[in-house]
Each structure stands twice: as C-alpha cells, then as structure tokens.
Design a protein around this motif. Structure first.
Motif, PDB file in Angstrom:
ATOM      1  N   VAL A 184       0.849  -1.210   0.000  1.00 57.48           N
ATOM      2  CA  VAL A 184       0.000   0.000   0.000  1.00 57.48           C
ATOM      3  C   VAL A 184       0.878   1.252   0.000  1.00 57.48           C
ATOM      4  O   VAL A 184       0.563   2.242  -0.669  1.00 57.48           O
ATOM      5  CB  VAL A 184      -0.998  -0.025   1.182  1.00 57.48           C
ATOM      6  CG1 VAL A 184      -1.809   1.259   1.224  1.00 57.48           C
ATOM      7  CG2 VAL A 184      -1.933  -1.230   1.061  1.00 57.48           C
ATOM      8  N   GLN A 185       1.996   1.205   0.697  1.00 62.52           N
ATOM      9  CA  GLN A 185       2.950   2.324   0.623  1.00 62.52           C
ATOM     10  C   GLN A 185       3.460   2.475  -0.809  1.00 62.52           C
ATOM     11  O   GLN A 185       3.564   3.588  -1.340  1.00 62.52           O
ATOM     12  CB  GLN A 185       4.147   2.070   1.559  1.00 62.52           C
ATOM     13  CG  GLN A 185       3.795   2.132   3.026  1.00 62.52           C
ATOM     14  CD  GLN A 185       4.967   1.748   3.922  1.00 62.52           C
ATOM     15  OE1 GLN A 185       5.573   0.692   3.740  1.00 62.52           O
ATOM     16  NE2 GLN A 185       5.284   2.602   4.882  1.00 62.52           N
ATOM     17  N   GLU A 186       3.766   1.341  -1.407  1.00 69.38           N
ATOM     18  CA  GLU A 186       4.274   1.347  -2.783  1.00 69.38           C
ATOM     19  C   GLU A 186       3.223   1.938  -3.737  1.00 69.38           C
ATOM     20  O   GLU A 186       3.546   2.728  -4.635  1.00 69.38           O
ATOM     21  CB  GLU A 186       4.617  -0.100  -3.185  1.00 69.38           C
ATOM     22  CG  GLU A 186       5.343  -0.256  -4.488  1.00 69.38           C
ATOM     23  CD  GLU A 186       6.679   0.459  -4.536  1.00 69.38           C
ATOM     24  OE1 GLU A 186       7.423   0.413  -3.549  1.00 69.38           O
ATOM     25  OE2 GLU A 186       6.957   1.094  -5.574  1.00 69.38           O
ATOM     26  N   ALA A 187       1.961   1.587  -3.520  1.00 65.44           N
ATOM     27  CA  ALA A 187       0.885   2.106  -4.378  1.00 65.44           C
ATOM     28  C   ALA A 187       0.753   3.623  -4.222  1.00 65.44           C
ATOM     29  O   ALA A 187       0.556   4.343  -5.210  1.00 65.44           O
ATOM     30  CB  ALA A 187      -0.435   1.416  -4.029  1.00 65.44           C
ATOM     31  N   PHE A 188       0.873   4.129  -3.004  1.00 66.94           N
ATOM     32  CA  PHE A 188       0.825   5.587  -2.790  1.00 66.94           C
ATOM     33  C   PHE A 188       2.002   6.260  -3.503  1.00 66.94           C
ATOM     34  O   PHE A 188       1.863   7.340  -4.063  1.00 66.94           O
ATOM     35  CB  PHE A 188       0.843   5.925  -1.292  1.00 66.94           C
ATOM     36  CG  PHE A 188      -0.521   5.984  -0.662  1.00 66.94           C
ATOM     37  CD1 PHE A 188      -1.278   4.836  -0.501  1.00 66.94           C
ATOM     38  CD2 PHE A 188      -1.057   7.185  -0.244  1.00 66.94           C
ATOM     39  CE1 PHE A 188      -2.551   4.877   0.072  1.00 66.94           C
ATOM     40  CE2 PHE A 188      -2.328   7.254   0.331  1.00 66.94           C
ATOM     41  CZ  PHE A 188      -3.066   6.097   0.485  1.00 66.94           C
ATOM     42  N   ARG A 189       3.159   5.604  -3.488  1.00 61.05           N
ATOM     43  CA  ARG A 189       4.324   6.171  -4.162  1.00 61.05           C
ATOM     44  C   ARG A 189       4.097   6.179  -5.678  1.00 61.05           C
ATOM     45  O   ARG A 189       4.288   7.201  -6.346  1.00 61.05           O
ATOM     46  CB  ARG A 189       5.571   5.345  -3.824  1.00 61.05           C
ATOM     47  CG  ARG A 189       6.874   5.987  -4.251  1.00 61.05           C
ATOM     48  CD  ARG A 189       8.055   5.064  -4.017  1.00 61.05           C
ATOM     49  NE  ARG A 189       8.027   3.901  -4.895  1.00 61.05           N
ATOM     50  CZ  ARG A 189       8.375   3.919  -6.179  1.00 61.05           C
ATOM     51  NH1 ARG A 189       8.782   5.036  -6.725  1.00 61.05           N
ATOM     52  NH2 ARG A 189       8.306   2.830  -6.901  1.00 61.05           N
ATOM     53  N   GLU A 190       3.615   5.072  -6.186  1.00 59.00           N
ATOM     54  CA  GLU A 190       3.435   4.967  -7.643  1.00 59.00           C
ATOM     55  C   GLU A 190       2.355   5.902  -8.172  1.00 59.00           C
ATOM     56  O   GLU A 190       2.470   6.436  -9.262  1.00 59.00           O
ATOM     57  CB  GLU A 190       3.047   3.530  -8.020  1.00 59.00           C
ATOM     58  CG  GLU A 190       4.224   2.596  -8.117  1.00 59.00           C
ATOM     59  CD  GLU A 190       3.782   1.169  -8.423  1.00 59.00           C
ATOM     60  OE1 GLU A 190       2.798   0.990  -9.159  1.00 59.00           O
ATOM     61  OE2 GLU A 190       4.430   0.248  -7.896  1.00 59.00           O
ATOM     62  N   CYS A 191       1.285   6.068  -7.393  1.00 58.02           N
ATOM     63  CA  CYS A 191       0.147   6.863  -7.870  1.00 58.02           C
ATOM     64  C   CYS A 191       0.186   8.307  -7.354  1.00 58.02           C
ATOM     65  O   CYS A 191      -0.805   9.023  -7.458  1.00 58.02           O
ATOM     66  CB  CYS A 191      -1.167   6.205  -7.451  1.00 58.02           C
ATOM     67  SG  CYS A 191      -1.386   4.566  -8.126  1.00 58.02           S
ATOM     68  N   HIS A 192       1.290   8.704  -6.778  1.00 60.79           N
ATOM     69  CA  HIS A 192       1.425  10.069  -6.250  1.00 60.79           C
ATOM     70  C   HIS A 192       0.279  10.386  -5.279  1.00 60.79           C
ATOM     71  O   HIS A 192      -0.375  11.427  -5.397  1.00 60.79           O
ATOM     72  CB  HIS A 192       1.476  11.096  -7.383  1.00 60.79           C
ATOM     73  CG  HIS A 192       2.495  10.756  -8.422  1.00 60.79           C
ATOM     74  ND1 HIS A 192       3.856  10.845  -8.183  1.00 60.79           N
ATOM     75  CD2 HIS A 192       2.363  10.284  -9.681  1.00 60.79           C
ATOM     76  CE1 HIS A 192       4.512  10.442  -9.264  1.00 60.79           C
ATOM     77  NE2 HIS A 192       3.648  10.097 -10.176  1.00 60.79           N
ATOM     78  N   GLY A 193       0.061   9.461  -4.334  1.00 55.81           N
ATOM     79  CA  GLY A 193      -1.041   9.622  -3.388  1.00 55.81           C
ATOM     80  C   GLY A 193      -0.694  10.531  -2.230  1.00 55.81           C
ATOM     81  O   GLY A 193      -1.288  10.408  -1.150  1.00 55.81           O
ATOM     82  N   LEU A 194       0.267  11.393  -2.402  1.00 54.42           N
ATOM     83  CA  LEU A 194       0.612  12.336  -1.337  1.00 54.42           C
ATOM     84  C   LEU A 194       1.179  13.613  -1.927  1.00 54.42           C
ATOM     85  O   LEU A 194       1.736  13.614  -3.013  1.00 54.42           O
ATOM     86  CB  LEU A 194       1.632  11.735  -0.372  1.00 54.42           C
ATOM     87  CG  LEU A 194       2.969  11.304  -0.961  1.00 54.42           C
ATOM     88  CD1 LEU A 194       4.084  11.643  -0.005  1.00 54.42           C
ATOM     89  CD2 LEU A 194       2.935   9.817  -1.264  1.00 54.42           C
ATOM     90  N   GLN A 195       0.964  14.686  -1.173  1.00 57.52           N
ATOM     91  CA  GLN A 195       1.551  15.973  -1.558  1.00 57.52           C
ATOM     92  C   GLN A 195       2.521  16.384  -0.450  1.00 57.52           C
ATOM     93  O   GLN A 195       3.702  16.070  -0.515  1.00 57.52           O
ATOM     94  CB  GLN A 195       0.441  16.986  -1.830  1.00 57.52           C
ATOM     95  CG  GLN A 195      -0.353  16.590  -3.097  1.00 57.52           C
ATOM     96  CD  GLN A 195      -1.517  17.498  -3.371  1.00 57.52           C
ATOM     97  OE1 GLN A 195      -1.379  18.707  -3.441  1.00 57.52           O
ATOM     98  NE2 GLN A 195      -2.696  16.905  -3.545  1.00 57.52           N
TER      99      GLN A 195
END
Ligand code: FES
Ligand code: FES
Length: 160
Positions: free
Chosen positions: A93-104
C-alpha cells in the motif's frame, strides 16, 4: 502511574504511564515513533491512525493504558508486517501511494496508509465508492483525494 505491557511494531514494551496519557503521545514522546502524527485536537483528521490488534484506530482517541496487552502497529512497522523486515522494502500500500502520487505534503499519509490497509484487509476488492466511504475519517489538507483513492484502488489491484 499504571504499568502497561504491549507490543509495538513487533517489539515488547513494558512501561509506567499516567492513566490519562493518550496512545499517540505515548508512541511519539516515549517511544519516538514520530511517524504517527497529530493533525487535530478534535479526533477528526485521522493523521494519528495506527492498528490495534490489526484494526485501525485513531490513536489520539485511545489511552495508552487501553493498549496494554495488545498489539500496536504504526506506519513505522507496517512494512515489516508484509516483508518480515527486509531492509528498505515498502508495504504494497505504501508502494501504491508512491506509484500513484497519493501524497503531496505527506502529513496525512501515515494515517491514510494505515486506514487503507485496514480497509483492504476487510474488503480486498473495493469499489471507488467503498474506498471513499472507508477513508472518510481521514482528512487531507492538501485535498489530494483523487490520487489517494487511486492509490488505494491500485493497491487493491496488486498483490497484497
Ligand atoms: Fe487523531 Fe486528528 S490527531 S484524529
Ligand atoms: Fe498534505 Fe494530505 S498530502 S495533508
């Protein structure tokens, strides 16, 4: 003072705490687990989300003494629950946030990820609406919700 014994990110901890001490304060101030953050004083933002016996809770809403005898996982120990502690490996799930730019700015991200993991454990194939409902207790002040939802759906589609 009250004695507590708990497991935090796989390590056994035994301590004396004031009964009024919040779990989030205990994690940050006594254990140095500053990956779990405080974003409000109204129990609304979800930035402080951790897992208590595998389910997400807002750690500003739980007393440290209530965690005694239980297992706490923070964002700092999450990857190890999946990889067994391999150095540098992210949880999917961390990897998915990294890949999909799920953070600013990233402030809400620890709580978002802990909530998303719980959501996906409960519902491995959520719809977009399921994700939006399941994440509604977590606020992103950067309003990056579109990519956060995309990240969770991406994680659901990948191997977990
Ligand atoms: Fe816990 Fe905001 S700090 S909900
Ligand atoms: Fe900044 Fe969510 S990424 S608060």
């Amino acid at each position: 003072m009250t004695r507590i014994e708990l497991t935090v990110d796989g390590s056994s901890v035994s301590d004396e705490v004031e009964p009024r001490l919040l779990l989030v304060q205990y994690l940050r101030e006594r254990l140095g687990k500053t990956g779990t953050v405080i974003g409000c004083d109204t129990s609304n933002c979800g930035a402080c989300t951790v897992h208590l016996d595998g389910r997400s809770v807002k750690s500003c809403n739980v007393l440290a003494v209530q965690a005694s005898g239980r297992e706490v996982t923070t964002i700092e120990g999450l990857a190890a629950t999946h990889t067994g502690g391999a150095d540098g490996e992210l949880h999917p799930v961390q990897e998915a946030f990294r890949e999909c730019h799920g953070l600013q700015c990233g402030f809400c991200t620890p709580g978002m990820i802990m909530q998303a993991v719980d959501l996906l454990n409960e519902n491995p194939s959520p719809t977009e609406e399921d994700v939006r409902l399941g994440m509604e207790g977590n606020i992103c002040r950067c309003t990056g919700y579109h990519n956060i939802v995309k990240s969770v759906l991406h994680a659901a589609g990948g191997a977990r």
